[in-house]
Design a protein around this motif. Sequence first.
Motif, mmCIF file in Angstrom:
data_model
loop_
_atom_site.group_PDB
_atom_site.id
_atom_site.type_symbol
_atom_site.label_atom_id
_atom_site.label_comp_id
_atom_site.label_asym_id
_atom_site.label_seq_id
_atom_site.Cartn_x
_atom_site.Cartn_y
_atom_site.Cartn_z
ATOM 1 N N ILE A 46 0.838 -1.332 0.030
ATOM 2 C CA ILE A 46 -0.056 -0.017 0.031
ATOM 3 C C ILE A 46 0.924 1.009 0.172
ATOM 4 O O ILE A 46 1.594 1.531 0.948
ATOM 5 C CB ILE A 46 -0.929 0.123 1.185
ATOM 6 C CG1 ILE A 46 -1.866 -1.239 1.280
ATOM 7 C CG2 ILE A 46 -1.700 1.481 1.200
ATOM 8 C CD1 ILE A 46 -2.678 -1.449 2.274
ATOM 9 N N ARG A 47 0.964 2.008 -1.102
ATOM 10 C CA ARG A 47 1.688 3.263 -1.194
ATOM 11 C C ARG A 47 1.062 4.149 -0.341
ATOM 12 O O ARG A 47 -0.065 4.256 -0.287
ATOM 13 C CB ARG A 47 1.993 3.554 -2.676
ATOM 14 C CG ARG A 47 2.802 2.796 -3.475
ATOM 15 C CD ARG A 47 3.045 3.242 -4.969
ATOM 16 N NE ARG A 47 1.751 3.569 -5.505
ATOM 17 C CZ ARG A 47 1.210 4.527 -5.956
ATOM 18 N NH1 ARG A 47 1.424 5.843 -5.561
ATOM 19 N NH2 ARG A 47 -0.031 4.674 -6.560
ATOM 20 N N PRO A 48 1.978 5.085 0.285
ATOM 21 C CA PRO A 48 1.164 6.056 1.038
ATOM 22 C C PRO A 48 0.457 7.391 0.304
ATOM 23 O O PRO A 48 0.892 7.429 -0.767
ATOM 24 C CB PRO A 48 2.373 6.701 2.065
ATOM 25 C CG PRO A 48 3.634 6.659 0.997
ATOM 26 C CD PRO A 48 3.452 5.178 0.373
ATOM 27 N N ALA A 49 -0.519 7.630 0.913
ATOM 28 C CA ALA A 49 -1.213 8.867 0.396
ATOM 29 C C ALA A 49 -0.927 10.231 0.888
ATOM 30 O O ALA A 49 -0.239 10.304 1.637
ATOM 31 C CB ALA A 49 -2.738 8.788 0.515
ATOM 32 N N ASP A 50 -1.329 11.128 0.018
ATOM 33 C CA ASP A 50 -0.904 12.673 0.597
ATOM 34 C C ASP A 50 -2.034 13.230 1.400
ATOM 35 O O ASP A 50 -1.726 13.870 2.277
ATOM 36 C CB ASP A 50 -0.721 13.375 -0.584
ATOM 37 C CG ASP A 50 0.222 13.194 -1.522
ATOM 38 O OD1 ASP A 50 1.336 12.820 -1.183
ATOM 39 O OD2 ASP A 50 0.016 12.890 -2.940
ATOM 40 N N VAL A 51 -3.118 12.507 1.493
ATOM 41 C CA VAL A 51 -4.377 13.106 2.240
ATOM 42 C C VAL A 51 -5.207 11.626 2.839
ATOM 43 O O VAL A 51 -5.287 10.866 1.816
ATOM 44 C CB VAL A 51 -5.216 13.975 1.592
ATOM 45 C CG1 VAL A 51 -6.529 14.484 2.208
ATOM 46 C CG2 VAL A 51 -4.715 15.374 1.261
ATOM 47 N N VAL A 52 -5.809 11.742 3.862
ATOM 48 C CA VAL A 52 -6.614 10.809 4.244
ATOM 49 C C VAL A 52 -7.834 11.244 4.670
ATOM 50 O O VAL A 52 -7.963 12.027 5.448
ATOM 51 C CB VAL A 52 -5.797 9.951 5.416
ATOM 52 C CG1 VAL A 52 -6.817 8.863 5.921
ATOM 53 C CG2 VAL A 52 -4.309 9.229 5.135
ATOM 54 N N ALA A 53 -9.012 10.663 4.160
ATOM 55 C CA ALA A 53 -10.182 11.105 4.439
ATOM 56 C C ALA A 53 -11.217 10.116 4.858
ATOM 57 O O ALA A 53 -10.866 8.890 4.530
ATOM 58 C CB ALA A 53 -10.733 11.915 3.298
ATOM 59 N N GLY A 54 -12.423 10.363 5.511
ATOM 60 C CA GLY A 54 -13.298 9.395 5.814
ATOM 61 C C GLY A 54 -13.588 9.362 7.119
ATOM 62 O O GLY A 54 -12.920 9.486 8.159
ATOM 63 N N PRO A 55 -14.926 8.837 7.403
ATOM 64 C CA PRO A 55 -15.313 8.786 8.937
ATOM 65 C C PRO A 55 -14.959 7.506 9.466
ATOM 66 O O PRO A 55 -14.181 6.327 8.582
ATOM 67 C CB PRO A 55 -16.866 8.694 8.675
ATOM 68 C CG PRO A 55 -17.147 8.131 7.412
ATOM 69 C CD PRO A 55 -16.120 8.792 6.500
ATOM 70 N N GLY A 56 -15.056 7.237 10.778
ATOM 71 C CA GLY A 56 -14.758 5.915 11.452
ATOM 72 C C GLY A 56 -15.271 5.996 12.885
ATOM 73 O O GLY A 56 -15.677 6.962 13.584
ATOM 74 N N ASN A 57 -15.001 4.848 13.609
ATOM 75 C CA ASN A 57 -15.050 5.003 14.880
ATOM 76 C C ASN A 57 -13.916 5.829 15.865
ATOM 77 O O ASN A 57 -13.265 6.321 14.966
ATOM 78 C CB ASN A 57 -15.076 3.615 15.450
ATOM 79 C CG ASN A 57 -13.627 2.791 15.362
ATOM 80 O OD1 ASN A 57 -12.693 3.529 15.235
ATOM 81 N ND2 ASN A 57 -13.948 1.388 15.478
ATOM 82 N N ALA A 58 -14.092 5.720 16.979
ATOM 83 C CA ALA A 58 -13.211 6.729 18.000
ATOM 84 C C ALA A 58 -11.828 6.209 17.358
ATOM 85 O O ALA A 58 -10.934 7.480 17.708
ATOM 86 C CB ALA A 58 -13.635 6.734 19.258
#
Length: 434
Positions: free
Chosen positions: A199-211
């Motif tokens: 998994i190559r790293p991303a520049d931005v991470v987005a999205g919901p999730g638990n605590a």
Amino acid sequence: MLKRLDLRGKSGELADLLPRPDSGAAVPAEAVRELISRVREGGDAAVRELTASFDGVEVVDTLVPASELEAAWESLSPALRSALETAHRRILEFHVAEAATAHVHKSDGVTVRSVSQPVDRAGVYVPGGLAAYPSTVLMTVLVARAAGVDDVVLCSPPGPDGNLAASVMAAAHLCGVTEVHRVGGVQAVAALAYGTETIRPADVVAGPGNAWVATAKQLVAGDVGIASAFAGPSEIVVIADGTCPPAAAATDVVLQAEHGPGGRAWLVTWDAACADAVCAAISQIVELSPRRDETLATLDADGFVCLVDGPAQAAEVANFIAPEHLQLMCDGAHELLGDIRHAGAVFVGPWAPASVGDYVAGPSHVLPTAGTARFAGALTTDDFIKRMHVVEVSEAGFDRLAPAVAELAKAEGLWAHAASVSRRKEWIASGVRP
């Protein structure tokens, strides 16, 4: 089920009268940091170990083949494919229209262009476990696409069989996701932030999730861009009065609570009869719900009915909570909207339940939770864009502004800054053009 708070006739700071959750209290940050370190150091092996530990399944290869995504799309019913296509069209249209454009400012011989440049690679997280969320695929991936991001990688936790839900894979196919990985939780955030062998790293991470996921995003911020604010467990505040059918308000209080524990579900009203009727309706609705246990977990922990003196105080309570979703189901809802300052999204009137925003209204349903709507907003194209300024200066503009540059540079003791303009003045005086 709903705890009752009566603010009628009371004065004082709302902070002393209302409970406010601590977004970090339920999750030990050190434990999350340790999990992130394991992935950062151990790569794919650590991801597999943590997936087996937290999800209870062995996933040897996290990457979902493109053929499986396409097959999942073909397996959907025509009705669900049509619904996803409707949502896809509306979400993409909204965010393309919202996307930032170049801005040009000219003054005193200086031309400055603000150019929007998308990040190279975006990582999106789609929750799983208690339910499948194809809508979140659309609400994250399409925002990045509208911003101009070509490379989008998606992570989502595997189910008991080690696979993703067909609807999630189908939505990823519809949106043209570059890669889909069967990875969830903190390990997914760490993999997207720092990368692994596969998994190559991303520049931005987005999205919901638990605590845990939301806390992990906070901890990797700085090493990677984190879109939006604390997008954790779902919340809703419904402001209602006697003009709203109790069953309608009750359903809307429950609709975010059914996501499961950790969220918030509030009814705020100045009508005691309305409060009683809605609470009675909530009890009936919860008993009928297939997700009764998840809904009760939220309502028992952070479900409240709050009685206030009137609409003005209701707005004050809503602003204090700064909820993810705020629904105005009362007489004079549009007037009350003018008093609302802090909310992720506001739904006005009897025909705008928050579920419309969750699926098809257009704006992303990835919204700030845990009070972070005080300083943050919804996921937008700006979260995947960097603004690059291009500066051009004419000779006349240089002559006009050079003295100010020199004076400011001298005041700050920066000799080279001052020399960068004074030397040019000398060149001009000697007939040399830089």
